[in-house]
Design a protein around this motif. Sequence first.
Motif, mmCIF file in Angstrom:
data_model
loop_
_atom_site.group_PDB
_atom_site.id
_atom_site.type_symbol
_atom_site.label_atom_id
_atom_site.label_comp_id
_atom_site.label_asym_id
_atom_site.label_seq_id
_atom_site.Cartn_x
_atom_site.Cartn_y
_atom_site.Cartn_z
ATOM 1 N N ILE A 126 0.826 -1.209 0.000
ATOM 2 C CA ILE A 126 0.000 0.000 0.000
ATOM 3 C C ILE A 126 0.860 1.258 0.000
ATOM 4 C CG2 ILE A 126 -1.677 1.332 1.324
ATOM 5 C CD1 ILE A 126 -2.782 -1.345 2.357
ATOM 6 N N ASN A 127 0.500 2.217 -0.848
ATOM 7 C CA ASN A 127 1.169 3.516 -0.887
ATOM 8 C C ASN A 127 0.349 4.625 -0.248
ATOM 9 O OD1 ASN A 127 3.384 2.486 -2.363
ATOM 10 N ND2 ASN A 127 2.210 2.641 -4.263
ATOM 11 N N ALA A 128 -0.959 4.472 -0.324
ATOM 12 C CA ALA A 128 -1.848 5.494 0.216
ATOM 13 C C ALA A 128 -3.187 4.851 0.545
ATOM 14 C CB ALA A 128 -2.053 6.626 -0.789
ATOM 15 N N MET A 129 -3.899 5.466 1.480
ATOM 16 C CA MET A 129 -5.229 5.001 1.835
ATOM 17 C C MET A 129 -6.146 6.200 1.953
ATOM 18 S SD MET A 129 -4.548 1.914 4.561
ATOM 19 C CE MET A 129 -6.237 1.309 4.426
ATOM 20 N N GLY A 130 -7.431 5.925 1.818
ATOM 21 C CA GLY A 130 -8.367 7.036 1.882
ATOM 22 C C GLY A 130 -9.757 6.605 2.258
ATOM 23 N N TRP A 131 -10.564 7.590 2.550
ATOM 24 C CA TRP A 131 -11.991 7.406 2.817
ATOM 25 C C TRP A 131 -12.785 8.105 1.726
ATOM 26 C CZ3 TRP A 131 -13.799 4.155 6.401
ATOM 27 C CH2 TRP A 131 -12.962 3.808 7.463
ATOM 28 N N TYR A 132 -13.793 7.412 1.237
ATOM 29 C CA TYR A 132 -14.743 7.950 0.283
ATOM 30 C C TYR A 132 -16.137 7.742 0.860
ATOM 31 C CZ TYR A 132 -10.978 8.064 -3.172
ATOM 32 O OH TYR A 132 -9.806 8.335 -3.849
ATOM 33 N N ARG A 133 -17.098 8.455 0.316
ATOM 34 C CA ARG A 133 -18.474 8.262 0.776
ATOM 35 C C ARG A 133 -19.439 8.401 -0.393
ATOM 36 N NH1 ARG A 133 -19.212 13.739 4.491
ATOM 37 N NH2 ARG A 133 -19.339 15.261 2.752
ATOM 38 N N GLN A 134 -20.564 7.747 -0.224
ATOM 39 C CA GLN A 134 -21.611 7.812 -1.236
ATOM 40 C C GLN A 134 -22.949 7.958 -0.550
ATOM 41 O OE1 GLN A 134 -21.614 4.599 -4.075
ATOM 42 N NE2 GLN A 134 -22.790 5.800 -5.541
ATOM 43 N N ALA A 135 -23.574 9.088 -0.801
ATOM 44 C CA ALA A 135 -24.904 9.348 -0.274
ATOM 45 C C ALA A 135 -25.938 8.833 -1.267
ATOM 46 C CB ALA A 135 -25.085 10.844 -0.037
ATOM 47 N N PRO A 136 -27.167 8.613 -0.817
ATOM 48 C CA PRO A 136 -28.218 8.128 -1.732
ATOM 49 C C PRO A 136 -28.362 9.042 -2.941
ATOM 50 C CG PRO A 136 -28.955 7.986 0.525
ATOM 51 C CD PRO A 136 -27.649 8.724 0.563
ATOM 52 N N ARG A 137 -28.399 8.435 -4.099
ATOM 53 C CA ARG A 137 -28.625 9.126 -5.368
ATOM 54 C C ARG A 137 -27.505 10.100 -5.725
ATOM 55 N NH1 ARG A 137 -32.960 8.829 -2.454
ATOM 56 N NH2 ARG A 137 -32.748 10.954 -1.640
ATOM 57 N N LYS A 138 -26.338 9.882 -5.122
ATOM 58 C CA LYS A 138 -25.184 10.720 -5.453
ATOM 59 C C LYS A 138 -23.996 9.843 -5.810
ATOM 60 C CE LYS A 138 -26.332 14.820 -2.753
ATOM 61 N NZ LYS A 138 -25.833 15.815 -1.770
ATOM 62 N N GLN A 139 -23.019 10.443 -6.482
ATOM 63 C CA GLN A 139 -21.825 9.709 -6.837
ATOM 64 C C GLN A 139 -20.898 9.595 -5.629
ATOM 65 O OE1 GLN A 139 -20.076 11.667 -10.275
ATOM 66 N NE2 GLN A 139 -21.238 10.353 -11.661
ATOM 67 N N ARG A 140 -20.051 8.578 -5.672
ATOM 68 C CA ARG A 140 -19.057 8.415 -4.620
ATOM 69 C C ARG A 140 -18.075 9.582 -4.705
ATOM 70 N NH1 ARG A 140 -16.416 2.556 -3.660
ATOM 71 N NH2 ARG A 140 -18.639 2.130 -3.772
ATOM 72 N N GLU A 141 -17.714 10.113 -3.524
ATOM 73 C CA GLU A 141 -16.817 11.263 -3.494
ATOM 74 C C GLU A 141 -15.706 11.055 -2.476
ATOM 75 O OE1 GLU A 141 -18.929 14.761 -2.233
ATOM 76 O OE2 GLU A 141 -19.383 13.940 -0.249
ATOM 77 N N LEU A 142 -14.591 11.710 -2.739
ATOM 78 C CA LEU A 142 -13.461 11.653 -1.822
ATOM 79 C C LEU A 142 -13.779 12.409 -0.538
ATOM 80 C CD1 LEU A 142 -10.415 11.189 -1.170
ATOM 81 C CD2 LEU A 142 -10.006 13.399 -2.265
ATOM 82 N N VAL A 143 -13.390 11.822 0.588
ATOM 83 C CA VAL A 143 -13.486 12.501 1.883
ATOM 84 C C VAL A 143 -12.099 12.936 2.339
ATOM 85 C CG1 VAL A 143 -14.145 12.276 4.295
ATOM 86 C CG2 VAL A 143 -15.535 11.176 2.512
ATOM 87 N N ALA A 144 -11.169 11.981 2.391
ATOM 88 C CA ALA A 144 -9.823 12.297 2.857
ATOM 89 C C ALA A 144 -8.850 11.224 2.391
ATOM 90 C CB ALA A 144 -9.784 12.400 4.380
ATOM 91 N N LEU A 145 -7.607 11.642 2.164
ATOM 92 C CA LEU A 145 -6.547 10.736 1.748
ATOM 93 C C LEU A 145 -5.333 10.924 2.645
ATOM 94 C CD1 LEU A 145 -6.504 11.290 -2.133
ATOM 95 C CD2 LEU A 145 -7.310 9.256 -0.952
ATOM 96 N N ILE A 146 -4.530 9.858 2.779
ATOM 97 C CA ILE A 146 -3.262 9.953 3.483
ATOM 98 C C ILE A 146 -2.269 9.020 2.811
ATOM 99 C CG2 ILE A 146 -3.935 8.196 5.185
ATOM 100 C CD1 ILE A 146 -2.330 9.874 7.271
ATOM 101 N N ASN A 147 -1.022 9.476 2.657
ATOM 102 C CA ASN A 147 -0.007 8.580 2.103
ATOM 103 C C ASN A 147 0.940 8.136 3.212
ATOM 104 O OD1 ASN A 147 1.849 10.665 2.528
ATOM 105 N ND2 ASN A 147 1.983 11.209 0.362
ATOM 106 N N LEU A 148 1.913 7.313 2.849
ATOM 107 C CA LEU A 148 2.784 6.732 3.857
ATOM 108 C C LEU A 148 3.679 7.772 4.517
ATOM 109 C CD1 LEU A 148 3.834 3.318 2.326
ATOM 110 C CD2 LEU A 148 1.865 3.900 3.741
ATOM 111 N N SER A 149 3.828 8.919 3.876
ATOM 112 C CA SER A 149 4.615 9.998 4.477
ATOM 113 C C SER A 149 3.789 10.821 5.452
ATOM 114 C CB SER A 149 5.153 10.929 3.383
ATOM 115 O OG SER A 149 5.997 10.216 2.501
ATOM 116 N N GLY A 150 2.489 10.512 5.513
ATOM 117 C CA GLY A 150 1.613 11.240 6.407
ATOM 118 C C GLY A 150 0.964 12.455 5.787
ATOM 119 N N ARG A 151 1.214 12.643 4.486
ATOM 120 C CA ARG A 151 0.603 13.787 3.820
ATOM 121 C C ARG A 151 -0.881 13.523 3.640
ATOM 122 N NH1 ARG A 151 2.870 16.805 -1.616
ATOM 123 N NH2 ARG A 151 1.264 18.424 -1.723
ATOM 124 N N THR A 152 -1.699 14.514 3.959
ATOM 125 C CA THR A 152 -3.151 14.346 3.915
ATOM 126 C C THR A 152 -3.789 15.315 2.925
ATOM 127 O OG1 THR A 152 -3.434 15.902 5.748
ATOM 128 C CG2 THR A 152 -3.264 13.563 6.306
#
Length: 117
Positions: A31-57
Amino acid sequence: QVQLVESGGGLVQAGGSMRLSCVASGSSFSINAMGWYRQAPRKQRELVALINLSGRTNYADSVKGRFIINLARDNTKNTLYLQMNSLKHEDTAVYYCDADGSLGDSWGRGTQVAVSS
């Protein structure tokens, strides 16, 4: 392969807090990076937050100042967290964990977050 399992969702009142967790196992070394995404009813999935192994968010504008992403790593797994504060009704969605690395992109099955107004 990387396996992702989210937990911590549920129902909370507006203004409250909640913490989501995602355990990445298997080939977590890839793994190089991980993140959270979310999808509300009747909406497209969207990015919430990302973090890489260096801790950059990186955060979506809608959650800046309210959500905090962090990552804990050990020899066998990565654990991704999302601390959500000052929750709003519009934060209601299914939240998905994502891991991106040398073996490709992996997704969890999601955890439901419902914020009552």
